[in-house]
Design a protein around this motif. Structure first.
Motif, PDB file in Angstrom:
ATOM      1  N   LYS A  17       0.861  -1.280   0.104  1.00 51.82           N
ATOM      2  CA  LYS A  17      -0.101  -0.077   0.079  1.00 51.82           C
ATOM      3  C   LYS A  17       0.895   1.364  -0.112  1.00 51.82           C
ATOM      4  CE  LYS A  17      -3.978  -2.008   2.337  1.00 51.82           C
ATOM      5  NZ  LYS A  17      -5.133  -1.876   3.494  1.00 51.82           N
ATOM      6  N   THR A  18       2.162   1.154   0.664  1.00 49.67           N
ATOM      7  CA  THR A  18       3.086   2.372   0.705  1.00 49.67           C
ATOM      8  C   THR A  18       3.819   2.576  -0.336  1.00 49.67           C
ATOM      9  OG1 THR A  18       4.406   1.065   2.030  1.00 49.67           O
ATOM     10  CG2 THR A  18       2.733   2.222   3.258  1.00 49.67           C
ATOM     11  N   ASP A  19       3.803   1.684  -1.350  1.00 51.10           N
ATOM     12  CA  ASP A  19       4.629   1.688  -2.564  1.00 51.10           C
ATOM     13  C   ASP A  19       4.339   2.719  -3.541  1.00 51.10           C
ATOM     14  OD1 ASP A  19       6.301  -0.301  -1.680  1.00 51.10           O
ATOM     15  OD2 ASP A  19       5.320  -1.889  -2.923  1.00 51.10           O
ATOM     16  N   LYS A  20       5.519   3.578  -4.021  1.00 53.19           N
ATOM     17  CA  LYS A  20       5.179   4.350  -5.194  1.00 53.19           C
ATOM     18  C   LYS A  20       5.287   3.558  -6.378  1.00 53.19           C
ATOM     19  CE  LYS A  20       4.078   8.127  -7.184  1.00 53.19           C
ATOM     20  NZ  LYS A  20       2.663   8.699  -7.186  1.00 53.19           N
ATOM     21  N   TYR A  21       4.373   3.628  -7.393  1.00 50.24           N
ATOM     22  CA  TYR A  21       4.530   2.790  -8.619  1.00 50.24           C
ATOM     23  C   TYR A  21       3.883   3.329  -9.478  1.00 50.24           C
ATOM     24  CZ  TYR A  21      -0.072   1.119  -7.603  1.00 50.24           C
ATOM     25  OH  TYR A  21      -1.626   0.993  -7.320  1.00 50.24           O
ATOM     26  N   THR A  22       4.009   2.837 -10.559  1.00 55.65           N
ATOM     27  CA  THR A  22       3.420   3.514 -12.044  1.00 55.65           C
ATOM     28  C   THR A  22       2.840   2.225 -12.785  1.00 55.65           C
ATOM     29  OG1 THR A  22       3.471   4.797 -13.898  1.00 55.65           O
ATOM     30  CG2 THR A  22       5.457   3.515 -13.852  1.00 55.65           C
ATOM     31  N   THR A  23       1.806   2.246 -13.517  1.00 56.17           N
ATOM     32  CA  THR A  23       1.232   1.047 -14.328  1.00 56.17           C
ATOM     33  C   THR A  23       1.268   1.126 -15.602  1.00 56.17           C
ATOM     34  OG1 THR A  23      -0.686   0.889 -12.706  1.00 56.17           O
ATOM     35  CG2 THR A  23      -0.852  -0.094 -14.762  1.00 56.17           C
ATOM     36  N   ILE A  24       2.161   0.032 -16.278  1.00 61.51           N
ATOM     37  CA  ILE A  24       2.432   0.245 -17.800  1.00 61.51           C
ATOM     38  C   ILE A  24       1.874  -1.195 -18.281  1.00 61.51           C
ATOM     39  CG2 ILE A  24       4.380   0.061 -19.390  1.00 61.51           C
ATOM     40  CD1 ILE A  24       6.194   1.832 -17.145  1.00 61.51           C
ATOM     41  N   ASN A  25       1.110  -1.115 -19.069  1.00 61.96           N
ATOM     42  CA  ASN A  25       0.545  -2.186 -19.918  1.00 61.96           C
ATOM     43  C   ASN A  25      -0.055  -3.081 -18.930  1.00 61.96           C
ATOM     44  OD1 ASN A  25       1.873  -1.582 -22.360  1.00 61.96           O
ATOM     45  ND2 ASN A  25       3.499  -2.473 -21.995  1.00 61.96           N
ATOM     46  N   GLY A  26      -0.926  -2.553 -17.740  1.00 61.93           N
ATOM     47  CA  GLY A  26      -1.541  -3.029 -16.872  1.00 61.93           C
ATOM     48  C   GLY A  26      -0.815  -3.750 -15.872  1.00 61.93           C
ATOM     49  N   LEU A  27       0.351  -3.392 -15.784  1.00 57.65           N
ATOM     50  CA  LEU A  27       1.393  -4.000 -14.751  1.00 57.65           C
ATOM     51  C   LEU A  27       1.911  -2.986 -13.883  1.00 57.65           C
ATOM     52  CD1 LEU A  27       3.496  -6.537 -16.841  1.00 57.65           C
ATOM     53  CD2 LEU A  27       1.510  -7.087 -15.261  1.00 57.65           C
ATOM     54  N   HIS A  28       2.157  -3.298 -12.418  1.00 58.18           N
ATOM     55  CA  HIS A  28       2.593  -2.168 -11.763  1.00 58.18           C
ATOM     56  C   HIS A  28       4.160  -2.503 -11.636  1.00 58.18           C
ATOM     57  CE1 HIS A  28      -1.452  -2.267  -9.236  1.00 58.18           C
ATOM     58  NE2 HIS A  28      -1.382  -1.616 -10.341  1.00 58.18           N
ATOM     59  N   TYR A  29       4.915  -1.231 -11.765  1.00 62.36           N
ATOM     60  CA  TYR A  29       6.350  -1.250 -11.709  1.00 62.36           C
ATOM     61  C   TYR A  29       6.626  -0.272 -10.590  1.00 62.36           C
ATOM     62  CZ  TYR A  29       6.845  -3.534 -16.147  1.00 62.36           C
ATOM     63  OH  TYR A  29       6.836  -4.339 -17.246  1.00 62.36           O
ATOM     64  N   ILE A  30       7.229  -0.886  -9.385  1.00 69.18           N
ATOM     65  CA  ILE A  30       7.774  -0.091  -8.311  1.00 69.18           C
ATOM     66  C   ILE A  30       8.862   0.716  -8.545  1.00 69.18           C
ATOM     67  CG2 ILE A  30       8.374  -0.269  -5.831  1.00 69.18           C
ATOM     68  CD1 ILE A  30       7.138  -2.911  -5.620  1.00 69.18           C
ATOM     69  N   LEU A  31       8.986   2.031  -8.361  1.00 66.80           N
ATOM     70  CA  LEU A  31       9.845   3.104  -8.900  1.00 66.80           C
ATOM     71  C   LEU A  31      11.056   2.945  -8.004  1.00 66.80           C
ATOM     72  CD1 LEU A  31       7.275   5.562  -9.841  1.00 66.80           C
ATOM     73  CD2 LEU A  31       8.418   3.857 -11.452  1.00 66.80           C
ATOM     74  N   ALA A  32      12.061   3.554  -8.338  1.00 65.85           N
ATOM     75  CA  ALA A  32      13.351   3.542  -7.484  1.00 65.85           C
ATOM     76  C   ALA A  32      14.236   4.673  -8.341  1.00 65.85           C
ATOM     77  CB  ALA A  32      14.247   2.239  -7.724  1.00 65.85           C
ATOM     78  N   GLU A  33      15.065   5.484  -7.432  1.00 62.95           N
ATOM     79  CA  GLU A  33      15.854   6.637  -7.848  1.00 62.95           C
ATOM     80  C   GLU A  33      17.257   6.264  -7.853  1.00 62.95           C
ATOM     81  OE1 GLU A  33      15.225  10.100  -8.591  1.00 62.95           O
ATOM     82  OE2 GLU A  33      13.148  10.323  -7.971  1.00 62.95           O
ATOM     83  N   PRO A  34      18.119   5.676  -8.898  1.00 65.46           N
ATOM     84  CA  PRO A  34      19.274   4.941  -8.476  1.00 65.46           C
ATOM     85  C   PRO A  34      20.410   6.345  -8.630  1.00 65.46           C
ATOM     86  CG  PRO A  34      18.399   4.201 -10.532  1.00 65.46           C
ATOM     87  CD  PRO A  34      17.543   5.396 -10.013  1.00 65.46           C
ATOM     88  N   VAL A  35      20.127   7.498  -8.804  1.00 65.92           N
ATOM     89  CA  VAL A  35      20.900   8.644  -9.230  1.00 65.92           C
ATOM     90  C   VAL A  35      21.791   8.965  -7.640  1.00 65.92           C
ATOM     91  CG1 VAL A  35      19.097  10.414  -9.264  1.00 65.92           C
ATOM     92  CG2 VAL A  35      21.543  10.720 -10.317  1.00 65.92           C
ATOM     93  N   GLY A  36      20.934   9.388  -6.870  1.00 67.88           N
ATOM     94  CA  GLY A  36      21.640  10.083  -5.708  1.00 67.88           C
ATOM     95  C   GLY A  36      21.676  11.492  -5.859  1.00 67.88           C
ATOM     96  N   PRO A  37      22.401  12.136  -5.236  1.00 65.41           N
ATOM     97  CA  PRO A  37      23.281  11.602  -3.711  1.00 65.41           C
ATOM     98  C   PRO A  37      22.064  11.248  -2.668  1.00 65.41           C
ATOM     99  CG  PRO A  37      23.447  13.988  -4.073  1.00 65.41           C
ATOM    100  CD  PRO A  37      22.605  13.551  -5.397  1.00 65.41           C
ATOM    101  N   ALA A  38      20.807  11.934  -2.853  1.00 56.36           N
ATOM    102  CA  ALA A  38      19.909  11.468  -1.823  1.00 56.36           C
ATOM    103  C   ALA A  38      19.601   9.884  -1.722  1.00 56.36           C
ATOM    104  CB  ALA A  38      18.675  12.191  -2.132  1.00 56.36           C
ATOM    105  N   LYS A  39      19.490   9.404  -0.403  1.00 57.73           N
ATOM    106  CA  LYS A  39      19.195   7.843  -0.660  1.00 57.73           C
ATOM    107  C   LYS A  39      17.947   7.444  -0.177  1.00 57.73           C
ATOM    108  CE  LYS A  39      23.782   7.054  -0.363  1.00 57.73           C
ATOM    109  NZ  LYS A  39      24.408   6.691   0.903  1.00 57.73           N
ATOM    110  N   TYR A  40      17.289   7.468  -1.528  1.00 53.26           N
ATOM    111  CA  TYR A  40      15.948   6.715  -1.697  1.00 53.26           C
ATOM    112  C   TYR A  40      15.804   5.457  -1.764  1.00 53.26           C
ATOM    113  CZ  TYR A  40      14.518  11.993  -2.550  1.00 53.26           C
ATOM    114  OH  TYR A  40      14.083  13.064  -2.655  1.00 53.26           O
ATOM    115  N   PRO A  41      15.191   4.781  -0.813  1.00 58.76           N
ATOM    116  CA  PRO A  41      14.863   3.296  -0.937  1.00 58.76           C
ATOM    117  C   PRO A  41      13.875   3.016  -2.063  1.00 58.76           C
ATOM    118  CG  PRO A  41      13.844   3.970   0.962  1.00 58.76           C
ATOM    119  CD  PRO A  41      14.498   5.383   0.508  1.00 58.76           C
ATOM    120  N   LEU A  42      13.938   1.815  -2.222  1.00 57.92           N
ATOM    121  CA  LEU A  42      12.983   1.242  -3.333  1.00 57.92           C
ATOM    122  C   LEU A  42      11.623   1.757  -3.067  1.00 57.92           C
ATOM    123  CD1 LEU A  42      12.285  -0.316  -5.693  1.00 57.92           C
ATOM    124  CD2 LEU A  42      12.110  -2.294  -4.379  1.00 57.92           C
ATOM    125  N   SER A  43      10.612   2.168  -3.809  1.00 60.63           N
ATOM    126  CA  SER A  43       9.414   2.874  -3.908  1.00 60.63           C
ATOM    127  C   SER A  43       9.209   4.244  -3.376  1.00 60.63           C
ATOM    128  CB  SER A  43       8.333   1.718  -2.919  1.00 60.63           C
ATOM    129  OG  SER A  43       8.487   2.253  -1.530  1.00 60.63           O
TER     130      SER A  43
END
Length: 310
Positions: free
Chosen positions: A264-290
Motif C-alpha cells: 500500500k505504501t509503494d510508489k509505482y506506475t502502471t504500464i501495460n496493466g502491470l505495476h512497476y515499483i519505482l526507484a531513484e538510482p542517481v543519488g546523492p539522496a538515499k531513496y530506498p525502493l518505492s
C-alpha cells in the motif's frame, strides 16, 4: 568565516568522503574496486570486486555523442554509390549538402524511372541512417515533450552489460545475507546513490553527451541519471533475468521500475496493466525502493514520461 574558506573546507570534505567511498587498486591484469558507504538506514555497507583491465580499457572507452554531420556523410556516401550505378543516359541524381542537411534531385525523361529511383534512395537513406545509429549505439526515441530525438541505446547497453558484469553481480550476491529482491535492490540502490553524480545533459539536445555506459560508470566512478539507471538495470537483469523492468525517462531525469508485488505504501506506475515499483538510482539522496523525489512525482502521476521495457 569567509565564503571562500567555507567552500574550500566543504570541497576537501567531499574529497575525503569520496575517498572513503571507493578505494581502487590497479593490479597486473585487473583493477580492484572496494566500496564503503552508508545505506538508507545509515548502516555501513561494503562491496568489493575486480574487473579485467582489458575490459575496462577497451569496452566503450571512446563512446561519443551522436554526430549529425558524420551521420549525414555516411548516408551521402551510400546514396552517391547507389546513384553512380545508374546509367546517366536514363537517370541522373544531383546532391546538395547545406547546414548539415542533405538533399537531392532526380532527373530523367521517364516519370516512372524517377519514382523508382526516388523510392530506392529513400529506402536506402533510411536503412543507412538506422545502421549508423546502431553501429554507434544510438536509437531514435519519441518524447511527449520534444518529439523525435536521438539518445544512446540504453536497452542494448543493459543487455550487453549482463554479459560482462558477472564479477559485480557475484560480489553483490555474496555481500548480502537476505536474497529477497527488495533487499538486494535496496543494496544496489544505496551503492549507486553513493557514486558521485554528474548532471544530466539535456537528453533532447545533447545527443548523448555526458552518458557513460555501465562499465564506464564503474571505471570513472561517476554517472548521470541515464548512466546509473542503465547500470542498475543491467545488474538486476543479471541477478533476476525474469524480473521485468522499465526504464522511465522524465524531461531532465530518469527512474527505473521493477515489476514486483506492491504494498500500500509503494510508489509505482502502471504500464501495460502491470505495476512497476519505482526507484531513484542517481543519488546523492538515499531513496530506498518505492520512494522517489517530489520533483518526479508530478511527471509520474501525469504519465508525462516515456519508457522502455527490459
Amino acid at each position: 568565516m569567509r565564503p571562500l574558506i567555507i567552500f574550500i573546507l566543504f570541497y576537501l570534505l567531499c574529497i575525503q568522503v569520496q575517498a572513503k567511498t571507493l578505494q581502487k587498486t590497479v593490479n597486473e591484469n585487473t583493477i580492484s574496486f572496494d566500496y564503503t558507504w552508508q545505506d538508507h538506514s545509515h548502516k555501513t555497507q561494503t562491496l568489493s570486486f575486480s574487473l579485467p583491465k582489458k575490459l575496462i580499457n577497451n569496452k566503450y572507452r571512446r563512446f561519443k555523442r551522436y554526430d549529425k554531420d558524420k551521420a549525414m556523410n555516411h548516408i551521402y556516401k551510400a546514396l552517391l554509390e547507389q546513384a553512380s550505378s545508374y546509367n546517366p543516359r536514363e537517370v541522373r541524381v544531383q546532391f546538395k549538402q547545406q547546414y548539415s542537411q542533405l538533399s537531392y534531385t532526380i532527373k530523367s525523361k521517364s516519370e516512372k524511372k524517377i519514382n523508382e529511383v526516388e523510392q530506392k534512395l529513400k529506402q536506402l537513406e533510411n536503412k543507412t541512417y538506422l545502421d549508423f545509429l546502431k553501429q554507434h549505439h544510438y536509437i531514435e526515441f519519441n518524447t511527449p515533450w520534444a518529439g523525435t530525438k536521438i539518445k544512446p541505446d540504453h536497452k542494448n547497453f543493459v543487455i550487453e552489460g549482463v554479459d560482462y558484469l558477472e564479477p559485480v553481480t557475484q560480489a553483490i550476491r555474496e555481500s548480502i545475507s537476505v536474497k529477497k529482491p527488495r533487499v538486494l535492490i535496496n543494496f544496489v540502490l544505496s551503492w549507486l546513490q553513493s557514486i558521485p553524480y554528474s548532471t544530466l545533459e539535456s537528453r533532447t539536445e545533447s545527443s548523448g553527451l555526458g552518458y557513460y555506459p555501465p562499465i564506464r560508470v564503474i571505471a570513472q566512478n561517476i554517472g548521470d541519471c541515464d548512466s546509473k539507471m542503465t547500470l542498475m538495470s543491467a545488474i538486476i537483469k543479471k541477478i533476476y533475468p525474469r524480473l521485468s523492468q522499465s526504464l522511465i525517462y522524465l524531461p531532465q531525469h530518469a527512474l527505473i521500475g521493477f515489476q514486483l508485488p506492491t504494498l500500500k505504501t509503494d510508489k509505482y506506475t502502471t504500464i501495460n496493466g502491470l505495476h512497476y515499483i519505482l526507484a531513484e538510482p542517481v543519488g546523492p539522496a538515499k531513496y530506498p525502493l518505492s520512494e522517489i523525489a517530489d520533483s518526479s512525482i508530478g511527471y509520474i502521476d501525469a504519465k508525462s514520461y516515456f519508457h522502455e521495457i527490459i
